[in-house]
Design a protein around this motif. Structure first.
Motif, PDB file in Angstrom:
ATOM      1  N   SER A  68       0.849  -1.191   0.000  1.00 43.13           N
ATOM      2  CA  SER A  68       0.000   0.000   0.000  1.00 43.13           C
ATOM      3  C   SER A  68       0.882   1.238   0.000  1.00 43.13           C
ATOM      4  O   SER A  68       2.085   1.161   0.260  1.00 43.13           O
ATOM      5  CB  SER A  68      -0.918   0.004   1.228  1.00 43.13           C
ATOM      6  OG  SER A  68      -0.158   0.036   2.424  1.00 43.13           O
ATOM      7  N   GLN A  69       0.265   2.372  -0.312  1.00 43.92           N
ATOM      8  CA  GLN A  69       0.985   3.643  -0.292  1.00 43.92           C
ATOM      9  C   GLN A  69       0.247   4.616   0.607  1.00 43.92           C
ATOM     10  O   GLN A  69      -0.988   4.698   0.591  1.00 43.92           O
ATOM     11  CB  GLN A  69       1.122   4.234  -1.700  1.00 43.92           C
ATOM     12  CG  GLN A  69       1.943   5.536  -1.715  1.00 43.92           C
ATOM     13  CD  GLN A  69       2.123   6.132  -3.107  1.00 43.92           C
ATOM     14  OE1 GLN A  69       1.390   5.776  -4.035  1.00 43.92           O
ATOM     15  NE2 GLN A  69       3.080   7.023  -3.251  1.00 43.92           N
ATOM     16  N   ALA A  70       0.987   5.369   1.394  1.00 48.81           N
ATOM     17  CA  ALA A  70       0.386   6.380   2.266  1.00 48.81           C
ATOM     18  C   ALA A  70      -0.202   7.502   1.436  1.00 48.81           C
ATOM     19  O   ALA A  70       0.169   7.712   0.274  1.00 48.81           O
ATOM     20  CB  ALA A  70       1.427   6.921   3.242  1.00 48.81           C
ATOM     21  N   GLU A  71      -1.112   8.244   2.041  1.00 47.25           N
ATOM     22  CA  GLU A  71      -1.776   9.343   1.347  1.00 47.25           C
ATOM     23  C   GLU A  71      -0.777  10.418   0.951  1.00 47.25           C
ATOM     24  O   GLU A  71       0.325  10.503   1.488  1.00 47.25           O
ATOM     25  CB  GLU A  71      -2.870   9.945   2.232  1.00 47.25           C
ATOM     26  CG  GLU A  71      -4.025   8.987   2.538  1.00 47.25           C
ATOM     27  CD  GLU A  71      -5.091   9.651   3.385  1.00 47.25           C
ATOM     28  OE1 GLU A  71      -4.872  10.804   3.808  1.00 47.25           O
ATOM     29  OE2 GLU A  71      -6.130   9.007   3.644  1.00 47.25           O
ATOM     30  N   SER A  72      -1.198  11.240   0.002  1.00 48.70           N
ATOM     31  CA  SER A  72      -0.398  12.382  -0.475  1.00 48.70           C
ATOM     32  C   SER A  72       0.948  11.935  -1.036  1.00 48.70           C
ATOM     33  O   SER A  72       1.995  12.515  -0.745  1.00 48.70           O
ATOM     34  CB  SER A  72      -0.194  13.403   0.648  1.00 48.70           C
ATOM     35  OG  SER A  72      -1.424  13.871   1.144  1.00 48.70           O
ATOM     36  N   ASN A  73       0.909  10.852  -1.846  1.00 49.44           N
ATOM     37  CA  ASN A  73       2.115  10.347  -2.498  1.00 49.44           C
ATOM     38  C   ASN A  73       3.188   9.996  -1.480  1.00 49.44           C
ATOM     39  O   ASN A  73       4.370  10.302  -1.648  1.00 49.44           O
ATOM     40  CB  ASN A  73       2.665  11.376  -3.503  1.00 49.44           C
ATOM     41  CG  ASN A  73       3.651  10.758  -4.487  1.00 49.44           C
ATOM     42  OD1 ASN A  73       3.571   9.579  -4.805  1.00 49.44           O
ATOM     43  ND2 ASN A  73       4.585  11.566  -4.972  1.00 49.44           N
ATOM     44  N   GLY A  74       2.760   9.304  -0.411  1.00 50.63           N
ATOM     45  CA  GLY A  74       3.668   8.981   0.678  1.00 50.63           C
ATOM     46  C   GLY A  74       4.442   7.696   0.469  1.00 50.63           C
ATOM     47  O   GLY A  74       4.561   7.182  -0.647  1.00 50.63           O
TER      48      GLY A  74
END
Length: 499
Positions: A68-74
């Motif tokens: 998964s990827q964190a919000e705001s291109n994290g």
């Protein structure tokens, strides 16, 4: 055949072979490895790269299969980590589920990362990389400065990572921090045999890998697990040792301290082109990592919350060689920690170009807790904040201003003879020098010319940030760098011995 399928078959074959050998296998070999599961790895590769893909390249990151990827291109998280902890070599090896697909039609690239793996002994993170329709297994993407907490570990991108990411400027650049944590799963983690408690790994992950290829735990296998997080394996019941006296003499101990990561990178990087030497009982961890100072002496009082400890070992930083002399020649030795209720100082003898100053207070210290707690006859302090003093700033020749954050300090001191200490981040080999970024003859590893000054100078200058030792560059050098004309340094000569 996929790498995951290939490893599964290999593991099945190994298990079958071990079962067939059974009684002929040495008990210590079977007892050494403890299975691990339920871990998560979080790493953003590099923030500037994510910004490039999402903005300039108008590309996308698509995680799948447990990633998964964190919000705001994290940052990215890979789950389902399984592997082993070897109580003999103290190496933790983990593989993670999940895939990451990186694609930009505008710039014409498509990359797939899968089978992400972490090895504390090698101090590296690898992945299978798919490009141009072909897959390359176990590509080393970054070296990792392994710490006890296993969170926010510093990473340095490899040459191979630069090739994968499409820019040689990323090679040797500082990557995003890496964290590995233990997550509770629906099934209990298998426990080692209760008849052989010596095989139980420490409750806290290993520290910096040793030059021999092993990582160091925060507690020995024979001791009961500590309460530090994350816990690599479930704790087992063990008999606690007799409570030590509330005050007395320190019998042994280690101090882990990296001075300052950007300073180490600067010394061994393309500007100073220097070397780092750990000696006289000090060692340096893999990948231009932190230092361990040993053989502590001193005194403690847990009721008063006081600790005074001195450590053996020396570290020498040399750089900017000109006509056989170094304008940067700094040695720190006889490190001492003085704490009272969590506050105190870190001092050392400083040899700067042949001028020796004793007991220079380099840093103000602040521990997470004002109390000193002994467990299994050992006092352990992790993540002690270190802030550069005025005297420390002078000792570093103005590289950093007073008040700058130095690397955190970790220490462990034994209160009784024979108490088991966690091994230090620098490993157990003699220190050495080198400039090629690889191991020297003694087994120590020193960061090489691929290191950078607080960022990837081959990329954006904005990435250098405030962590660059600006005192070494000077105003003229800063102007030249901003103008793209390179770096100009005024070199100091070593003073003659007679002076």
């Amino acid at each position: 055949m996929s790498a995951r399928r290939r490893r599964s078959l290999a593991l099945a074959a190994a298990v079958a072979t071990a079962a067939a050998l059974g009684a002929t296998a040495a008990p210590s070999a079977s007892a050494a490895e403890v299975p691990l599961n339920g871990y998560e790895l979080t790493w953003g590769i590099k923030a500037s790269y994510r910004n490039y893909v999402a903005n300039l390249a108008q590309g996308t990151f698509t995680p799948a299969g447990g990633a998964s990827q964190a919000e705001s291109n994290g940052a990215f998280t890979f789950t389902g980590g399984t592997g082993t902890y070897d109580s003999t070599t103290h190496v933790m090896s983990l593989g993670f589920q999940g895939e990451l697909h990186i694609k930009s039609e505008k710039h014409g690239f498509e990359i797939g990362l899968s089978d992400v793996r972490f090895d504390s002994g090698k101090g590296e993170i690898t992945a299978d990389v798919e490009r141009n329709g072909t897959t390359e297994d176990d590509v080393p993407l970054a070296t990792v400065t392994v710490t006890r907490a296993m969170t926010e570990m510093a990473t340095t991108l490899t040459k191979e990572a630069g090739e994968v990411l499409g820019s040689a400027g990323y090679a040797g650049a500082e990557g995003d921090p890496l964290s590995i944590v233990k997550k509770a799963g629906p099934e209990p983690e298998p426990e080692p045999s209760t008849t052989e408690p010596a095989t139980t790994p420490p409750a806290s992950p290993s520290t910096e890998p040793e030059p021999t290829g092993s990582a160091t735990p925060t507690a020995t296998a024979s001791a009961s697990p500590t309460t530090q997080a994350p816990t690599p394996t479930p704790s087992t019941t063990a008999t606690q040792s007799t409570e030590p006296a509330t005050q007395g003499e320190i019998t042994d101990g280690t101090l882990d301290w990296g001075v300052k990561q950007s300073f180490r990178a600067y010394v061994t990087g393309p500007v100073a082109k220097g070397t780092i030497t750990a000696s006289d009982g000090a060692t340096q961890a893999f990948g231009n990592g932190a230092f361990t100072f040993s053989d502590a002496t001193g005194a403690y009082d847990t009721e008063a919350g006081t600790l005074k400890a001195a450590f053996k070992g020396a570290v020498t930083f040399e750089g900017h060689e000109h006509d056989g002399a170094h304008s940067l020649d700094l040695t720190l030795s006889d490190l001492r920690v003085n704490l009272t209720e969590g506050k105190g100082t870190l001092s050392a003898d400083v040899d700067d170009l042949g001028e020796i100053s004793q007991d220079v207070v380099l840093a103000d210290l602040s521990a997470p807790s004002p109390t000193l707690t002994a467990k299994d006859d050992v006092i352990t302090l992790d993540k002690v904040t270190a802030t550069l003093t005025e005297a420390g700033a002078k000792a570093f020749g103005g590289f950093y201003a007073a008040g700058a954050a130095l690397d955190p300090v970790s220490l462990a001191v034994a209160l009784t003879e024979g108490a088991d200490l966690p091994a230090g981040t620098g490993g157990d080999g003699a220190g050495g020098t080198g400039t090629d970024g690889g191991p020297d003859a003694s087994g120590s590893t020193i960061g090489g010319a691929g290191s950078t000054v607080g960022g990837d100078l081959g990329g954006s200058l904005a990435s250098t940030g405030s962590d660059v030792p600006v005192g070494a560059l000077g105003a003229a050098a800063g102007a030249a760098l901003a103008a793209g004309a390179g770096v100009v340094l005024a070199l100091r000569r070593r003073r003659p011995a007679a002076e």
